[in-house]
Write a protein that holds these residues in place. Structure first.
Motif, PDB file in Angstrom:
ATOM      1  N   PRO A 179     103.897  95.464  76.035  1.00 26.90           N
ATOM      2  CA  PRO A 179     103.043  94.599  75.474  1.00 26.90           C
ATOM      3  C   PRO A 179     101.785  94.610  76.162  1.00 26.90           C
ATOM      4  O   PRO A 179     100.522  94.395  75.507  1.00 26.90           O
ATOM      5  N   SER A 180     101.607  95.058  77.382  1.00 26.18           N
ATOM      6  CA  SER A 180     100.518  95.257  78.166  1.00 26.18           C
ATOM      7  C   SER A 180     100.459  96.055  79.038  1.00 26.18           C
ATOM      8  O   SER A 180     101.627  96.425  79.575  1.00 26.18           O
ATOM      9  N   VAL A 181      99.171  96.285  79.880  1.00 24.73           N
ATOM     10  CA  VAL A 181      99.053  97.074  81.040  1.00 24.73           C
ATOM     11  C   VAL A 181      99.920  96.585  82.065  1.00 24.73           C
ATOM     12  O   VAL A 181     100.724  97.331  82.794  1.00 24.73           O
ATOM     13  N   GLU A 182     100.026  95.224  82.406  1.00 21.73           N
ATOM     14  CA  GLU A 182     100.649  94.689  83.535  1.00 21.73           C
ATOM     15  C   GLU A 182     101.993  94.867  83.340  1.00 21.73           C
ATOM     16  O   GLU A 182     103.112  95.161  84.331  1.00 21.73           O
ATOM     17  N   CYS A 183     102.763  94.684  81.884  1.00 22.31           N
ATOM     18  CA  CYS A 183     103.909  94.938  81.621  1.00 22.31           C
ATOM     19  C   CYS A 183     104.499  96.545  81.902  1.00 22.31           C
ATOM     20  O   CYS A 183     105.611  96.553  82.615  1.00 22.31           O
ATOM     21  N   ALA A 184     103.609  97.277  81.501  1.00 20.93           N
ATOM     22  CA  ALA A 184     103.829  98.651  81.840  1.00 20.93           C
ATOM     23  C   ALA A 184     103.898  99.042  83.241  1.00 20.93           C
ATOM     24  O   ALA A 184     105.005  99.964  83.655  1.00 20.93           O
ATOM     25  N   GLU A 185     103.041  98.381  83.857  1.00 23.36           N
ATOM     26  CA  GLU A 185     103.081  98.540  85.414  1.00 23.36           C
ATOM     27  C   GLU A 185     104.501  97.899  86.149  1.00 23.36           C
ATOM     28  O   GLU A 185     104.998  98.610  86.931  1.00 23.36           O
ATOM     29  N   GLU A 186     104.707  96.818  85.565  1.00 23.33           N
ATOM     30  CA  GLU A 186     106.045  96.289  85.917  1.00 23.33           C
ATOM     31  C   GLU A 186     107.315  97.332  85.757  1.00 23.33           C
ATOM     32  O   GLU A 186     108.325  97.366  86.593  1.00 23.33           O
ATOM     33  N   ILE A 187     107.232  97.783  84.533  1.00 27.77           N
ATOM     34  CA  ILE A 187     108.204  98.860  84.356  1.00 27.77           C
ATOM     35  C   ILE A 187     108.294  99.872  85.330  1.00 27.77           C
ATOM     36  O   ILE A 187     109.412 100.177  85.662  1.00 27.77           O
ATOM     37  N   SER A 204     109.596 111.163  80.441  1.00 27.93           N
ATOM     38  CA  SER A 204     110.939 110.467  80.552  1.00 27.93           C
ATOM     39  C   SER A 204     110.654 109.047  80.277  1.00 27.93           C
ATOM     40  O   SER A 204     111.528 108.102  79.572  1.00 27.93           O
ATOM     41  N   VAL A 205     109.576 108.513  80.774  1.00 27.06           N
ATOM     42  CA  VAL A 205     109.579 107.008  80.599  1.00 27.06           C
ATOM     43  C   VAL A 205     108.405 106.549  79.602  1.00 27.06           C
ATOM     44  O   VAL A 205     108.295 105.461  79.463  1.00 27.06           O
ATOM     45  N   LYS A 206     107.925 107.472  78.832  1.00 28.33           N
ATOM     46  CA  LYS A 206     106.980 107.242  77.999  1.00 28.33           C
ATOM     47  C   LYS A 206     107.246 106.431  77.086  1.00 28.33           C
ATOM     48  O   LYS A 206     106.445 105.281  76.699  1.00 28.33           O
ATOM     49  N   GLU A 207     108.483 106.321  76.412  1.00 30.29           N
ATOM     50  CA  GLU A 207     108.693 105.363  75.320  1.00 30.29           C
ATOM     51  C   GLU A 207     108.743 103.800  75.890  1.00 30.29           C
ATOM     52  O   GLU A 207     108.330 102.763  75.507  1.00 30.29           O
ATOM     53  N   LYS A 208     109.317 103.647  77.324  1.00 31.25           N
ATOM     54  CA  LYS A 208     109.349 102.267  78.003  1.00 31.25           C
ATOM     55  C   LYS A 208     107.733 102.046  78.101  1.00 31.25           C
ATOM     56  O   LYS A 208     107.563 100.852  77.982  1.00 31.25           O
ATOM     57  N   ILE A 209     107.316 102.665  78.554  1.00 29.53           N
ATOM     58  CA  ILE A 209     105.512 102.420  79.075  1.00 29.53           C
ATOM     59  C   ILE A 209     104.877 102.134  77.683  1.00 29.53           C
ATOM     60  O   ILE A 209     104.105 100.988  77.497  1.00 29.53           O
ATOM     61  N   THR A 210     104.982 102.961  76.707  1.00 31.83           N
ATOM     62  CA  THR A 210     104.105 102.727  75.463  1.00 31.83           C
ATOM     63  C   THR A 210     104.603 101.679  74.613  1.00 31.83           C
ATOM     64  O   THR A 210     103.890 101.038  73.911  1.00 31.83           O
ATOM     65  N   GLY A 211     105.881 101.253  74.824  1.00 34.35           N
ATOM     66  CA  GLY A 211     106.335 100.021  74.169  1.00 34.35           C
ATOM     67  C   GLY A 211     106.181  98.747  74.853  1.00 34.35           C
ATOM     68  O   GLY A 211     106.301  97.418  74.157  1.00 34.35           O
TER      69      GLY A 211
END
Length: 183
Positions: free
Chosen positions: A31-39, A22-29
């Motif tokens: 720009p960095s691992v840190e941003c994905a963690e924040e999401i 469900s969150v795949k698009e948000k995470i893969t979009g």
């Protein structure tokens, strides 16, 4: 979760997979691992479906079953203290109950158990992912090999066809007497 079975593991894997899909698009979009963690850290604030995910429902139920009595007990203590004039409102109550709950033995045991269970579940998901990747690479390798083999087979059949034409022509020409003998 202290009596964690293979069915529990499969169920948790399924629920976690659903959440991740469900969150795949948000995470893969990101720009960095840190941003994905924040999401992921702010998912409850940003995803309107957050409380509908089976994994979230399961965690809420699990936490409630493990810590419900601790929270109730602390809430009752604070409420009776407030009724006696010692407390100063809802925010203080929430802060106090949260603090006492996090300091409790039940909380430490729950977190330890949850961490261990989730490590097993995530490790299993990673292993399945790696197995799927290996299968995918193997299939890709076979497809390329078949395409490569097919390319040579096609070329061979073209060569065979050309060779057969030349051979046939040569044989036909040789069927009669050689041309130097006709002189």
């Amino acid at each position: 979760m202290s009596h964690f079975s293979s069915e529990d593991e499969a169920l948790l894997q399924s629920m976690l997979r659903q959440l991740l899909q469900s969150v795949k698009e948000k995470i893969t979009g990101a720009p960095s691992v840190e941003c994905a963690e924040e999401i992921l850290l702010h998912l409850e604030e940003t995803d309107e479906n957050f409380h509908n995910y089976e994994f979230v429902k399961y965690l809420r139920q699990y936490i409630s079953s493990m810590l419900g009595s601790v929270i109730e007990e602390e809430t009752d203590k604070c409420t009776s203290a407030q009724n006696q004039g010692e407390g100063s409102g809802y925010d203080t109550l929430v802060q106090h109950v949260t603090k006492k709950t996090r300091e409790s033995k039940e909380y430490r045991e729950m977190m330890h158990s949850l961490k261990n269970v989730m490590m097993v579940v995530v490790e299993s998901l990673i292993n399945k992912f790696e197995e799927d990747q290996m299968r995918y690479k193997e299939i890709q390798r076979k497809v390329k090999t078949e395409q490569h083999s097919s390319y040579y087979t096609d070329n061979c059949s073209d060569s065979d066809s050309s060779f057969n034409q030349v051979w046939s022509s040569l044989c036909n020409n040789l069927a009669g007497p050689p041309s130097f003998m006709l002189l």
